[in-house]
Design a protein around this motif. Structure first.
Motif, PDB file in Angstrom:
ATOM      1  N   HIS A 471       1.373  -1.570  -0.161  1.00  0.00           N
ATOM      2  CA  HIS A 471       0.183   0.189   0.606  1.00  0.00           C
ATOM      3  C   HIS A 471       0.997   1.271  -0.354  1.00  0.00           C
ATOM      4  N   PRO A 472       0.715   2.390  -0.846  1.00  0.00           N
ATOM      5  CA  PRO A 472       1.432   3.294  -1.172  1.00  0.00           C
ATOM      6  C   PRO A 472       1.751   4.556   0.671  1.00  0.00           C
ATOM      7  N   ASP A 473       0.740   3.812   1.431  1.00  0.00           N
ATOM      8  CA  ASP A 473       0.870   4.823   2.452  1.00  0.00           C
ATOM      9  C   ASP A 473       1.610   4.087   3.382  1.00  0.00           C
ATOM     10  N   TYR A 474       2.020   3.113   3.050  1.00  0.00           N
ATOM     11  CA  TYR A 474       3.830   2.638   4.034  1.00  0.00           C
ATOM     12  C   TYR A 474       5.168   2.651   3.306  1.00  0.00           C
ATOM     13  N   GLY A 475       5.119   2.934   2.625  1.00  0.00           N
ATOM     14  CA  GLY A 475       6.259   3.586   1.925  1.00  0.00           C
ATOM     15  C   GLY A 475       7.260   2.198   2.308  1.00  0.00           C
ATOM     16  N   VAL A 476       6.633   1.135   1.497  1.00  0.00           N
ATOM     17  CA  VAL A 476       8.036  -0.063   2.100  1.00  0.00           C
ATOM     18  C   VAL A 476       8.161  -0.135   0.204  1.00  0.00           C
ATOM     19  N   THR A 477       9.214  -0.442   0.413  1.00  0.00           N
ATOM     20  CA  THR A 477      10.258  -1.349  -0.561  1.00  0.00           C
ATOM     21  C   THR A 477      10.838  -2.319  -0.254  1.00  0.00           C
ATOM     22  N   LYS A 478      12.012  -2.958  -1.058  1.00  0.00           N
ATOM     23  CA  LYS A 478      13.269  -3.754  -0.788  1.00  0.00           C
ATOM     24  C   LYS A 478      13.738  -3.656   0.595  1.00  0.00           C
ATOM     25  N   GLU A 479      14.407  -1.765  -0.185  1.00  0.00           N
ATOM     26  CA  GLU A 479      15.184  -1.566   0.869  1.00  0.00           C
ATOM     27  C   GLU A 479      15.016  -1.328   2.417  1.00  0.00           C
ATOM     28  N   ASN A 480      13.910  -1.270   2.561  1.00  0.00           N
ATOM     29  CA  ASN A 480      13.426  -0.925   4.370  1.00  0.00           C
ATOM     30  C   ASN A 480      12.288  -1.230   4.718  1.00  0.00           C
ATOM     31  N   ALA A 481      12.344  -3.220   3.539  1.00  0.00           N
ATOM     32  CA  ALA A 481      10.752  -3.724   4.197  1.00  0.00           C
ATOM     33  C   ALA A 481      11.847  -4.230   6.036  1.00  0.00           C
ATOM     34  N   ALA A 482      12.431  -4.483   6.704  1.00  0.00           N
ATOM     35  CA  ALA A 482      12.602  -4.747   7.566  1.00  0.00           C
ATOM     36  C   ALA A 482      11.931  -3.925   8.826  1.00  0.00           C
ATOM     37  N   GLU A 483      12.052  -2.685   7.968  1.00  0.00           N
ATOM     38  CA  GLU A 483      11.601  -1.579   8.874  1.00  0.00           C
ATOM     39  C   GLU A 483      10.163  -1.162   8.874  1.00  0.00           C
ATOM     40  N   MET A 538       0.669  -4.927   2.942  1.00  0.00           N
ATOM     41  CA  MET A 538       0.768  -5.069   1.747  1.00  0.00           C
ATOM     42  C   MET A 538      -0.498  -6.622   1.047  1.00  0.00           C
ATOM     43  N   ALA A 539      -0.868  -6.663   0.101  1.00  0.00           N
ATOM     44  CA  ALA A 539      -0.906  -7.530   0.129  1.00  0.00           C
ATOM     45  C   ALA A 539      -0.698  -8.741  -1.431  1.00  0.00           C
ATOM     46  N   CYS A 540      -0.700  -9.927  -1.822  1.00  0.00           N
ATOM     47  CA  CYS A 540      -0.657 -10.776  -1.969  1.00  0.00           C
ATOM     48  C   CYS A 540      -1.652 -11.716  -2.685  1.00  0.00           C
ATOM     49  N   ALA A 541      -1.806 -11.514  -3.933  1.00  0.00           N
ATOM     50  CA  ALA A 541      -2.008 -12.428  -4.695  1.00  0.00           C
ATOM     51  C   ALA A 541      -2.071 -12.898  -6.451  1.00  0.00           C
ATOM     52  N   PHE A 542      -2.216 -12.928  -7.183  1.00  0.00           N
ATOM     53  CA  PHE A 542      -2.293 -13.669  -8.820  1.00  0.00           C
ATOM     54  C   PHE A 542      -2.608 -13.132  -9.609  1.00  0.00           C
ATOM     55  N   GLY A 543      -2.977 -13.114 -10.925  1.00  0.00           N
ATOM     56  CA  GLY A 543      -4.045 -12.685 -12.084  1.00  0.00           C
ATOM     57  C   GLY A 543      -4.270 -11.442 -11.912  1.00  0.00           C
ATOM     58  N   GLY A 544      -5.481 -11.289 -12.981  1.00  0.00           N
ATOM     59  CA  GLY A 544      -6.080  -9.543 -12.458  1.00  0.00           C
ATOM     60  C   GLY A 544      -5.627  -8.709 -11.333  1.00  0.00           C
ATOM     61  N   ALA A 545      -6.042  -8.905 -10.037  1.00  0.00           N
ATOM     62  CA  ALA A 545      -5.527  -9.002  -8.965  1.00  0.00           C
ATOM     63  C   ALA A 545      -4.451  -7.922  -8.111  1.00  0.00           C
ATOM     64  N   VAL A 546      -3.390  -8.897  -8.884  1.00  0.00           N
ATOM     65  CA  VAL A 546      -2.179  -7.904  -8.837  1.00  0.00           C
ATOM     66  C   VAL A 546      -1.809  -6.640  -9.410  1.00  0.00           C
ATOM     67  N   ASN A 547      -2.398  -6.963 -10.794  1.00  0.00           N
ATOM     68  CA  ASN A 547      -2.919  -5.634 -11.908  1.00  0.00           C
ATOM     69  C   ASN A 547      -3.317  -4.811 -10.798  1.00  0.00           C
ATOM     70  N   ALA A 548      -4.675  -5.360 -10.626  1.00  0.00           N
ATOM     71  CA  ALA A 548      -5.433  -4.023 -10.604  1.00  0.00           C
ATOM     72  C   ALA A 548      -4.896  -2.859  -8.876  1.00  0.00           C
ATOM     73  N   MET A 549      -4.189  -3.852  -7.971  1.00  0.00           N
ATOM     74  CA  MET A 549      -4.098  -2.907  -6.925  1.00  0.00           C
ATOM     75  C   MET A 549      -2.153  -2.429  -7.435  1.00  0.00           C
ATOM     76  N   ILE A 550      -1.511  -2.717  -7.859  1.00  0.00           N
ATOM     77  CA  ILE A 550      -0.880  -1.982  -8.914  1.00  0.00           C
ATOM     78  C   ILE A 550      -1.377  -0.261  -9.227  1.00  0.00           C
ATOM     79  N   ALA A 551      -2.557  -0.557 -10.635  1.00  0.00           N
ATOM     80  CA  ALA A 551      -3.268   0.358 -11.072  1.00  0.00           C
ATOM     81  C   ALA A 551      -3.618   1.233 -10.083  1.00  0.00           C
ATOM     82  N   ASN A 552      -4.135   0.267  -8.476  1.00  0.00           N
ATOM     83  CA  ASN A 552      -4.562   1.662  -7.725  1.00  0.00           C
ATOM     84  C   ASN A 552      -3.530   2.051  -6.953  1.00  0.00           C
ATOM     85  N   GLY A 553      -2.626   2.056  -6.766  1.00  0.00           N
ATOM     86  CA  GLY A 553      -1.383   2.987  -6.198  1.00  0.00           C
ATOM     87  C   GLY A 553      -0.593   2.707  -5.994  1.00  0.00           C
ATOM     88  N   GLY A 554      -0.858   0.494  -5.681  1.00  0.00           N
ATOM     89  CA  GLY A 554      -0.101  -0.056  -5.085  1.00  0.00           C
ATOM     90  C   GLY A 554       2.235  -0.038  -5.654  1.00  0.00           C
TER      91      GLY A 554
END
Length: 686
Positions: A471-483, A538-554
């Motif tokens: 989710h964009p509000d959490y600012g999660v990246t692979k560099e800071n995921a642990a925190e 964060m939410a994990c899924a497959f197929g169209g749901a992944v594209n939809a979450m990215i399209a919504n700003g994730g």
């Protein structure tokens, strides 16, 4: 955990049931006092000896325990007195409130056979030294046995740890409902000593207890579950969600060792009538619904609602590895070990195989199968195939154009599923014949647990099409995921490749697994909705749901390519059951041939097929192309190479299951998974 004083009565009750001549316990006396497992006794049980001159002891009547509000296929034979006619004696059907009551009544000599006794009370009592033996499987079920929360308490799977703390739960003790409750509470993070368990007095009492509002949750089975939901209650976890965390739910047919030794022909005859009733029901249940409803003490609608959640395995299925060939014994061991861990019983036995006797069932005449030299396979009327919506694949052209139907000469029903775990369960239940594009991980999970499944082909390889979106509000990246992920919730399927990828990714990113809460996903659209709320990081899924979450700003925390670089191979398979493969080998090969032809045509030029695939997948053209760009469909020669079914697929299964063991997700993995891959059908493809 808080306890009621009634639990202290267990030793006295069982001692009375086992042989106190002055205080014999009858079913009426123990009906409302179900207790936990009897303690182990140092006194050896006498070994029954049948008379040498007579095969069986004369029997005047047969007392059979069963449950009201628990509709089963054999109740037609119960109502029509088919058992009486076949056995030549009067059969008395005596209703009980719990499997624990049944066990005590069998020990007291008041009940000869228990039909649909819960596996858990049976295992509890044999652990404590009871002379009981399991002779058959009665019914498999999931949502028909569950816990319902009172609406005023606002209990959900997300907040159960807080909302249940300090509350009371009304539940049977020492049976599968109790086992499911404890496993569910553990999974939801509820401290067991923070809740009070109140001993249930049966289904109607559970409905009444929840209605008062004095308990936060009540657990029961059968019509009581439906009634509590109808009164405004809610399931905290569905049966499917519970099965996803390893809970197998089924009832058994049992007797005492003494009765089995004295009346072996009675046991076999009882199982034969049950087998005949199961077959008739499985062929066409409609003519029997009203009779079953009457015998169960239910109305027609409630009966159908429960029967929809039930399956009644026939002889050959019961004798397979998926049931009495090993799985039932393993489930008993698993349940008793769990009760030891929870402090419910002192110790479990090393093995439960000695309490399963298939000799009576082996004497039953199974469904006749017409076999001739010209027709080496069983007749097939239709084929049920599981697949995923919003998951476009090359073979969907053949699906849409009914090429499978034409090639196989039968109607092919394509049934959409939400997860590979659901597919596995449906195959085991006999509702699905072939699963197309099942995830490798749920397949490996189920065969690890003893399921009779076989992998016959590779469906699709993919990377970014199965992923986790932050989710964009959490600012999660692979560099800071642990925190940034510490202390947060992640919405994800459990027990499939998405779950495996998530755990591997978190490990790689240095995220402590106990610092995050994993919330069981209910499917792709639910993942999109969950991320949109902002309640999960964060939410994990497959197929169209992944594209939809990215399209919504994730945003993706790691791309599929980055995940593959750390050793995650992602692909789906084609699977079936060992039984179906043995009975219909030509069907499997023909199905793979149509799939191969569709893959070749797509790989040569996919453009003419995009719109057809999009329609079959339930997607628009742009979203379909976005996913297909991340997919590949290996043809026969590639699948048979070392990179796939020649060794890699087997190795990946082993790697995944070993990883789940390391993470504490499962208890153990198998030494090798090669036995579950059969390339003989694919080798017959042109």
């Amino acid at each position: 955990m808080k306890r009621l004083l009634v639990l202290l009565l267990v030793v006295g009750l069982v001692a009375a049931a086992c042989g106190d001549d002055e205080a014999e316990v009858t079913p009426d006396e123990i009906g409302d006092e179900v207790t936990t497992t009897p303690e182990e006794s140092d006194e050896a049980e006498p070994t029954p000896t049948a008379p040498e001159e007579e095969a069986e002891v004369t029997l005047d009547e047969l007392n059979v325990a069963y449950f009201l509000e628990w509709p089963t296929a054999n109740q037609v034979a119960q109502a029509e007195k088919t058992y009486d006619q076949a056995l030549g004696v009067t059969v008395n059907w005596i209703p009980f409130a719990s499997g624990g009551d049944m066990a005590q009544a069998m020990e007291a000599g008041d009940i000869d056979i228990s039909y649909s006794q819960g596996l858990t009370p049976f295992a509890n009592f044999v652990t404590g030294g009871a002379d009981l033996v399991l002779v058959g499987v009665a019914v498999a079920y999931a949502d028909a046995d569950n816990c319902v929360a009172h609406p005023d308490y606002g209990v959900t799977k997300e907040n159960a740890a807080e909302t249940l703390a300090g509350q009371s739960i009304y539940t049977p003790l020492g049976n599968v409902t109790h086992f499911k409750l404890l496993k569910m509470l553990e999974h939801l993070g509820v401290e067991l000593d923070s809740v009070e368990l109140i001993q249930s007095e049966g289904g109607p009492a559970a409905v009444a207890a929840l209605d008062t509002g004095n308990v936060a949750m009540a657990c029961a089975f059968g019509g009581a579950v439906n009634a509590m939901i109808a009164n405004g209650g809610n399931l905290v976890m569905t049966g499917t969600e519970q099965e996803a965390i390893g809970i197998r739910v089924f009832d058994i047919i049992s007797t005492t060792g003494t009765f089995a030794a004295e009346h072996p022909d009675v046991i076999t005859a009882f199982l034969q009538v049950t087998e005949d009733a199961n077959r008739a029901y499985n062929d066409d249940r409609e003519p029997f619904i009203d009779t079953i409803a009457g015998a169960a003490g239910m109305d027609r609608a409630s009966t159908i609602a429960l029967l929809d959640a039930f399956s009644f395995p026939e002889k050959d299925a019961q004798l397979s590895d998926a049931w009495l060939g090993g799985t039932v014994q393993s489930v008993m061991k698993e349940q008793m070990d769990f009760f030891v861990e929870q402090g419910e019983i002192d110790s479990a036995l090393a093995d439960y195989s000695q309490f399963v006797d298939t000799s009576f069932l082996e004497g039953v005449t199974a469904r006749e199968v017409a076999m001739t030299d010209a027709t080496p396979e069983m007749t097939l009327d239709e084929l049920n195939v599981a697949y995923f919506l919003e998951w476009p694949t090359a073979n969907q052209v053949a699906q849409a154009e009914k090429t499978y139907d034409q090639a196989l000469g039968v109607t092919v029903n394509w049934i959409p599923f939400a997860s590979g775990g659901d597919m596995a369960q449906a195959m085991e239940a006999g509702d699905i014949d072939i699963s197309y594009s099942q995830g490798l991980t749920p397949f490996a999970n189920f065969v690890t647990g003893g399921a009779d499944l076989v992998l016959v082909g590779v469906a699709v390889a993919y990377a970014d099409a199965d992923n986790c979106v932050a989710h964009p509000d959490y600012g999660v990246t692979k560099e800071n995921a642990a925190e940034t992920l510490a202390g947060q919730s992640i919405y994800t399927p459990l027990g499939n490749v998405t779950h495996f990828k998530l755990l591997k990714m978190l490990e790689h990113l240095g995220v402590e697994l106990d610092s995050v809460e994993l919330i069981q996903s209910e499917g792709g659209p639910a993942a999109v909705a969950a991320l949109d709320t902002g309640n999960v990081a964060m939410a994990c899924a497959f197929g169209g749901a992944v594209n939809a979450m990215i399209a919504n700003g994730g945003n993706l925390v790691m791309t599929g390519t980055e995940q593959e670089a750390i050793g995650i191979r992602v692909f789906d398979i084609i699977s079936t059951t060992g039984t179906f493969a043995a009975e219909h080998p030509d069907v499997i090969t023909a199905f793979l041939q149509v799939t191969e032809d569709a893959n070749r045509a797509y790989n040569d030029d996919r453009e003419p097929f995009i719109d057809t695939i999009a329609g079959a997948a339930g997607m628009d053209r742009a979203s379909t192309i976005a996913l297909l760009d991340a997919f590949s469909f290996p043809e026969k020669d590639a699948q048979l190479s070392d990179a796939w079914l020649g060794g890699t697929v087997q190795s990946v299964m082993k790697e995944q299951m070993d990883f789940f063991v390391e993470q504490g997700e499962i208890d153990s993995a198998l030494a090798d998974y090669s036995q579950f891959v059969d390339t003989s059908f694919l080798e017959g493809v042109d």
